[in-house]
Design an enzyme around this catalytic site. Structure first.
Site, PDB file in Angstrom:
ATOM      1  N   GLY A   1       0.831  -1.208   0.000  1.00 20.75           N
ATOM      2  CA  GLY A   1       0.000   0.000   0.000  1.00 20.75           C
ATOM      3  C   GLY A   1       0.860   1.249   0.000  1.00 20.75           C
ATOM      4  O   GLY A   1       1.915   1.276   0.629  1.00 20.75           O
TER       5      GLY A   1
ATOM      6  N   ALA B   1      15.514  10.558  -0.765  1.00 24.20           N
ATOM      7  CA  ALA B   1      16.677  10.393   0.122  1.00 24.20           C
ATOM      8  C   ALA B   1      17.572   9.255  -0.357  1.00 24.20           C
ATOM      9  O   ALA B   1      18.805   9.375  -0.334  1.00 24.20           O
ATOM     10  CB  ALA B   1      16.196  10.138   1.551  1.00 24.20           C
ATOM     11  N   VAL B   2      16.958   8.156  -0.806  1.00 22.93           N
ATOM     12  CA  VAL B   2      17.766   7.016  -1.275  1.00 22.93           C
ATOM     13  C   VAL B   2      18.571   7.428  -2.514  1.00 22.93           C
ATOM     14  O   VAL B   2      19.781   7.171  -2.612  1.00 22.93           O
ATOM     15  CB  VAL B   2      16.859   5.795  -1.597  1.00 22.93           C
ATOM     16  CG1 VAL B   2      17.654   4.693  -2.299  1.00 22.93           C
ATOM     17  CG2 VAL B   2      16.216   5.259  -0.314  1.00 22.93           C
TER      18      VAL B   2
ATOM     19  N   ARG C   1      19.452  10.448  -3.611  1.00 23.35           N
ATOM     20  CA  ARG C   1      20.495  11.458  -3.349  1.00 23.35           C
ATOM     21  C   ARG C   1      21.637  10.874  -2.504  1.00 23.35           C
ATOM     22  O   ARG C   1      22.805  11.197  -2.733  1.00 23.35           O
ATOM     23  CB  ARG C   1      19.864  12.677  -2.667  1.00 23.35           C
ATOM     24  CG  ARG C   1      18.826  13.350  -3.595  1.00 23.35           C
ATOM     25  CD  ARG C   1      19.080  14.796  -3.785  1.00 23.35           C
ATOM     26  NE  ARG C   1      18.330  15.305  -4.910  1.00 23.35           N
ATOM     27  CZ  ARG C   1      17.545  16.391  -4.871  1.00 23.35           C
ATOM     28  NH1 ARG C   1      17.409  17.069  -3.751  1.00 23.35           N
ATOM     29  NH2 ARG C   1      16.930  16.803  -5.968  1.00 23.35           N
TER      30      ARG C   1
ATOM     31  N   ARG D   1       0.848  -4.887  -6.322  1.00 18.93           N
ATOM     32  CA  ARG D   1       0.996  -6.187  -5.649  1.00 18.93           C
ATOM     33  C   ARG D   1       1.395  -7.168  -6.752  1.00 18.93           C
ATOM     34  O   ARG D   1       0.881  -7.082  -7.870  1.00 18.93           O
ATOM     35  CB  ARG D   1      -0.318  -6.621  -5.007  1.00 18.93           C
ATOM     36  CG  ARG D   1      -1.026  -5.474  -4.278  1.00 18.93           C
ATOM     37  CD  ARG D   1      -1.054  -5.620  -2.776  1.00 18.93           C
ATOM     38  NE  ARG D   1      -1.766  -4.478  -2.191  1.00 18.93           N
ATOM     39  CZ  ARG D   1      -1.559  -4.014  -0.971  1.00 18.93           C
ATOM     40  NH1 ARG D   1      -0.676  -4.567  -0.190  1.00 18.93           N
ATOM     41  NH2 ARG D   1      -2.255  -2.998  -0.518  1.00 18.93           N
TER      42      ARG D   1
ATOM     43  N   ASP E   1       5.306  -5.474   5.787  1.00 20.85           N
ATOM     44  CA  ASP E   1       5.891  -6.783   6.110  1.00 20.85           C
ATOM     45  C   ASP E   1       5.814  -7.773   4.947  1.00 20.85           C
ATOM     46  O   ASP E   1       6.706  -8.605   4.782  1.00 20.85           O
ATOM     47  CB  ASP E   1       5.317  -7.365   7.405  1.00 20.85           C
ATOM     48  CG  ASP E   1       3.831  -7.613   7.323  1.00 20.85           C
ATOM     49  OD1 ASP E   1       3.170  -7.050   6.418  1.00 20.85           O
ATOM     50  OD2 ASP E   1       3.326  -8.369   8.161  1.00 20.85           O
TER      51      ASP E   1
ATOM     52  N   THR F   1       4.263   2.332   5.513  1.00 21.51           N
ATOM     53  CA  THR F   1       2.866   1.888   5.577  1.00 21.51           C
ATOM     54  C   THR F   1       2.121   2.777   6.564  1.00 21.51           C
ATOM     55  O   THR F   1       2.663   3.099   7.621  1.00 21.51           O
ATOM     56  CB  THR F   1       2.746   0.402   5.980  1.00 21.51           C
ATOM     57  OG1 THR F   1       1.390   0.128   6.339  1.00 21.51           O
ATOM     58  CG2 THR F   1       3.623   0.026   7.157  1.00 21.51           C
ATOM     59  N   ILE F   2       0.901   3.158   6.227  1.00 21.39           N
ATOM     60  CA  ILE F   2       0.170   4.052   7.136  1.00 21.39           C
ATOM     61  C   ILE F   2      -0.242   3.331   8.426  1.00 21.39           C
ATOM     62  O   ILE F   2      -0.531   3.962   9.423  1.00 21.39           O
ATOM     63  CB  ILE F   2      -1.084   4.678   6.465  1.00 21.39           C
ATOM     64  CG1 ILE F   2      -2.088   3.602   6.049  1.00 21.39           C
ATOM     65  CG2 ILE F   2      -0.709   5.579   5.302  1.00 21.39           C
ATOM     66  CD1 ILE F   2      -3.468   4.166   5.692  1.00 21.39           C
ATOM     67  N   ASP F   3      -0.258   1.987   8.381  1.00 24.20           N
ATOM     68  CA  ASP F   3      -0.811   1.225   9.519  1.00 24.20           C
ATOM     69  C   ASP F   3       0.077   1.180  10.761  1.00 24.20           C
ATOM     70  O   ASP F   3      -0.394   0.831  11.839  1.00 24.20           O
ATOM     71  CB  ASP F   3      -1.103  -0.217   9.084  1.00 24.20           C
ATOM     72  CG  ASP F   3      -2.216  -0.283   8.056  1.00 24.20           C
ATOM     73  OD1 ASP F   3      -3.095   0.597   8.105  1.00 24.20           O
ATOM     74  OD2 ASP F   3      -2.192  -1.190   7.201  1.00 24.20           O
TER      75      ASP F   3
ATOM     76  N   ASP G   1       2.135  -0.990  11.601  1.00 23.05           N
ATOM     77  CA  ASP G   1       2.081  -2.330  12.199  1.00 23.05           C
ATOM     78  C   ASP G   1       3.362  -3.136  11.990  1.00 23.05           C
ATOM     79  O   ASP G   1       3.310  -4.346  11.809  1.00 23.05           O
ATOM     80  CB  ASP G   1       0.871  -3.102  11.626  1.00 23.05           C
ATOM     81  CG  ASP G   1       0.921  -3.197  10.111  1.00 23.05           C
ATOM     82  OD1 ASP G   1       1.736  -2.497   9.493  1.00 23.05           O
ATOM     83  OD2 ASP G   1       0.135  -3.975   9.546  1.00 23.05           O
TER      84      ASP G   1
ATOM     85  N   ARG H   1     -25.933  14.088  17.439  1.00 22.85           N
ATOM     86  CA  ARG H   1     -25.840  12.761  16.830  1.00 22.85           C
ATOM     87  C   ARG H   1     -24.697  11.928  17.429  1.00 22.85           C
ATOM     88  O   ARG H   1     -23.721  12.474  17.952  1.00 22.85           O
ATOM     89  CB  ARG H   1     -25.585  12.894  15.320  1.00 22.85           C
ATOM     90  CG  ARG H   1     -26.845  13.263  14.585  1.00 22.85           C
ATOM     91  CD  ARG H   1     -26.622  13.445  13.105  1.00 22.85           C
ATOM     92  NE  ARG H   1     -27.898  13.680  12.460  1.00 22.85           N
ATOM     93  CZ  ARG H   1     -28.079  14.395  11.363  1.00 22.85           C
ATOM     94  NH1 ARG H   1     -27.054  14.953  10.770  1.00 22.85           N
ATOM     95  NH2 ARG H   1     -29.278  14.534  10.848  1.00 22.85           N
TER      96      ARG H   1
ATOM     97  N   ARG I   1      -6.785  -2.746   8.873  1.00 20.59           N
ATOM     98  CA  ARG I   1      -7.410  -4.072   8.723  1.00 20.59           C
ATOM     99  C   ARG I   1      -6.989  -5.005   9.841  1.00 20.59           C
ATOM    100  O   ARG I   1      -7.780  -5.756  10.377  1.00 20.59           O
ATOM    101  CB  ARG I   1      -7.001  -4.685   7.376  1.00 20.59           C
ATOM    102  CG  ARG I   1      -8.056  -4.588   6.302  1.00 20.59           C
ATOM    103  CD  ARG I   1      -7.682  -5.454   5.141  1.00 20.59           C
ATOM    104  NE  ARG I   1      -6.254  -5.524   4.910  1.00 20.59           N
ATOM    105  CZ  ARG I   1      -5.624  -4.983   3.872  1.00 20.59           C
ATOM    106  NH1 ARG I   1      -6.299  -4.315   2.975  1.00 20.59           N
ATOM    107  NH2 ARG I   1      -4.329  -5.107   3.705  1.00 20.59           N
TER     108      ARG I   1
ATOM    109  N   ALA J   1     -12.595  10.929  21.651  1.00 24.86           N
ATOM    110  CA  ALA J   1     -13.723  10.037  21.354  1.00 24.86           C
ATOM    111  C   ALA J   1     -14.228   9.344  22.626  1.00 24.86           C
ATOM    112  O   ALA J   1     -13.486   9.184  23.597  1.00 24.86           O
ATOM    113  CB  ALA J   1     -13.291   9.002  20.328  1.00 24.86           C
TER     114      ALA J   1
ATOM    115  N   SER K   1     -23.645  15.003  21.869  1.00 25.60           N
ATOM    116  CA  SER K   1     -23.214  14.199  20.714  1.00 25.60           C
ATOM    117  C   SER K   1     -22.167  13.185  21.176  1.00 25.60           C
ATOM    118  O   SER K   1     -21.708  13.242  22.318  1.00 25.60           O
ATOM    119  CB  SER K   1     -22.616  15.114  19.652  1.00 25.60           C
ATOM    120  OG  SER K   1     -21.516  15.810  20.198  1.00 25.60           O
TER     121      SER K   1
ATOM    122  N   HIS L   1     -10.012   5.872   1.715  1.00 25.31           N
ATOM    123  CA  HIS L   1      -8.700   6.110   1.108  1.00 25.31           C
ATOM    124  C   HIS L   1      -8.149   7.515   1.281  1.00 25.31           C
ATOM    125  O   HIS L   1      -6.963   7.749   1.001  1.00 25.31           O
ATOM    126  CB  HIS L   1      -8.740   5.743  -0.383  1.00 25.31           C
ATOM    127  CG  HIS L   1      -8.729   4.258  -0.582  1.00 25.31           C
ATOM    128  ND1 HIS L   1      -9.866   3.495  -0.467  1.00 25.31           N
ATOM    129  CD2 HIS L   1      -7.724   3.404  -0.833  1.00 25.31           C
ATOM    130  CE1 HIS L   1      -9.549   2.234  -0.657  1.00 25.31           C
ATOM    131  NE2 HIS L   1      -8.256   2.143  -0.884  1.00 25.31           N
TER     132      HIS L   1
END
Ligand code: ATP
Length: 326
Positions: free
Chosen positions: A14, A25-26, A28, A75, A106, A129-131, A133, A166, A175, A190, A219, A256
Site C-alpha cells: 500500500g 533520500a535514497v 540522493r 501487488r 511486512d 505503511t500508514i498502519d 504495524d 448525533r 485491517r 472520542a 453528541s 482512502h
C-alpha cells in the site's frame, strides 16, 4: 569505494505519504556515495518486467512534499513464486544493479528476504505503511500523516455531530492493527475506540455510550478500526441502533483519503533519515534488514525479526481513552 555501484529502489504494498521523501533520500544518498540510482516502477511486478529507469538528482526534485509514490506501487503474485523471483534477479543482473532498497510493509519484506536468501542480493528495507504495524520501529513512514488526516476529518464530523446531537461511528483504516484508530480516538476525545487487537465488549461499549451520549442534548464519537472483529462501523452502529432506537446514529467511513495528502514534517524527516541510513547500511555490506526508529535512534532490525513478531498496541494508550471519557 565499496563494491556496490548501482542501487535500485522500489515502493511496494500500500502507498503511504512520505514514500516520495524516502525515494528522494535514497537516490540522493546513493549519488552522494558515488553510486548510480535506479528507480524500479510498479513494485516487484515492475522489477520482474524490467520497468527500470536511472534516476538522477533532479529526477527527485520537488517530490518531498507529495503524497503517493512517483515509482507507483503494485501487488505481485508472480514475485511470491521462486520462478518470479529468479526472473527479478535476472533483471537486476541485466541492469547490473548490485543492491536494492525496498520501501513497504511486512509482505514486501517477506519477499525481499526470499530474494536475499535465494539470489544473495543485498536488500535493505524502509518501513512505509500508514498502519504502523511493523515490529522494530516506533513509527512507519505515512502513519503520522494518516493519523493527522483522520483527526482533521473527525474534528469536522464532531462539529456536525454536535449541531444535531448525533452519535457518529467513524471508521478509520487498519485491517489488522488499531494504531490509527487508537491515536485518532485519543486526539479527538472520542467516547470509545474499537480495534482488531481487542475483542469488542458490547456491554462495555453500551455503558460508555449511554454515559456520554444523550440524543436530546449531546453528541458522541466512537472510532472503529476497519478490522475490528465486530464487523466495522456499519455493523456496530446497527447493533447500537437496535438497542437504542431513539439514538440519532450516523456512520462515516473515512477510507482512502487517509492514504493521500502531503506528508507531515515528521514523515518527511523520518523518510529522509531512513533513506540515507538505508544507503549507508548497504555501503556497510548489510543486507536483509529493515531500518527503523526506536526512541529517536535509527536501528537495524533483521527482516526475520520484523516479519515474525507482532507490534502490540500500547495498553497505557488504550486505557487513556477509557479514563478520559469518564
Ligand atoms: P502494506 O502493509 O501496506 O499492505 P505490504 O508490504 O505488507 O504493505 P503486501 O501486499 O502484503 O504489502 O506485499 C507486497 C508484495 O510483496 C506482494 O505483492 C508480493 O509481491 C510480495 N510478497 C508478499 N508476501 C510475500 C511472500 N510471502 N513471499 C514472497 N513475496 C511476498
Amino acid at each position: 569505494m565499496g563494491k556496490i555501484k548501482r542501487i535500485g529502489v522500489l515502493t511496494s504494498g500500500g502507498d503511504a505519504p512520505g514514500m516520495n521523501a524516502a525515494i528522494r533520500a535514497v537516490v540522493r544518498a546513493a549519488i552522494f556515495n558515488g553510486c548510480e540510482a535506479y528507480g524500479i516502477y510498479d513494485g516487484y511486478q515492475g522489477l520482474i518486467e524490467g520497468e527500470i529507469k536511472r534516476l538522477r538528482s533532479h529526477d527527485v526534485s520537488n517530490i518531498i512534499q507529495r503524497g503517493g509514490t512517483i515509482l507507483k506501487s503494485a501487488r505481485s503474485v508472480e514475485f511470491r513464486t521462486p520462478e518470479g523471483r529468479t526472473k527479478a534477479a535476472c533483471v537486476l543482473a541485466d541492469y547490473q544493479i548490485d543492491a536494492l532498497v525496498v520501501i513497504g510493509g511486512d509482505g514486501s519484506f517477506t519477499g525481499a528476504k526470499c530474494l536475499v536468501q535465494e539470489h544473495d542480493i543485498p536488500i535493505v528495507g524502509i518501513p512505509g505503511t500508514i498502519d504502523n504495524d511493523l515490529y522494530g520501529t516506533d513509527s512507519t513512514i505515512g502513519y503520522d500523516t494518516a493519523v493527522n488526516t483522520a483527526i482533521e476529518a473527525v474534528d469536522k464530523i464532531k462539529d456536525t455531530a454536535s449541531a444535531h446531537n448525533r452519535l457518529f461511528f467513524v471508521e478509520v483504516m487498519g485491517r489488522d492493527a488499531g494504531f490509527i484508530a487508537l491515536r485518532t480516538a485519543i486526539a479527538t476525545g472520542a467516547e470509545a475506540v474499537l480495534v482488531p487487537e481487542v475483542e469488542t465488549d458490547l456491554t462495555d461499549l453500551y455503558h460508555f455510550i449511554e454515559k456520554d451520549y444523550n440524543p436530546k442534548n449531546s453528541s458522541g464519537i466512537v472510532i472503529v478500526a476497519e478490522g475490528d472483529k465486530s464487523g466495522g462501523a456499519y455493523s456496530i452502529a446497527e447493533k447500537v441502533a437496535q438497542k437504542h432506537p431513539d439514538y440519532d446514529i450516523r456512520v462515516s467511513v473515512l477510507g482512502h483519503m487517509q492514504r493521500g495528502g502531503s506528508p507531515s514534517q515528521f514523515d518527511r524527516v523520518l523518510a529522509s533519515q531512513l533513506g540515507v541510513a538505508a544507503v549507508d547500511a548497504l555501503m556497510d555490506d548489510q543486507k536483509s534488514i529493515m531500518l527503523g526508529i526506536m526512541n529517536k535512534e535509527i536501528v537495524h532490525v533483521p527482516f526475520n525479526k520484523t516479519i515474525k513478531h507482532t507490534k502490540n498496541l500500547n495498553p497505557e494508550l488504550l486505557s487513556l481513552v477509557r479514563i478520559l471519557s469518564v
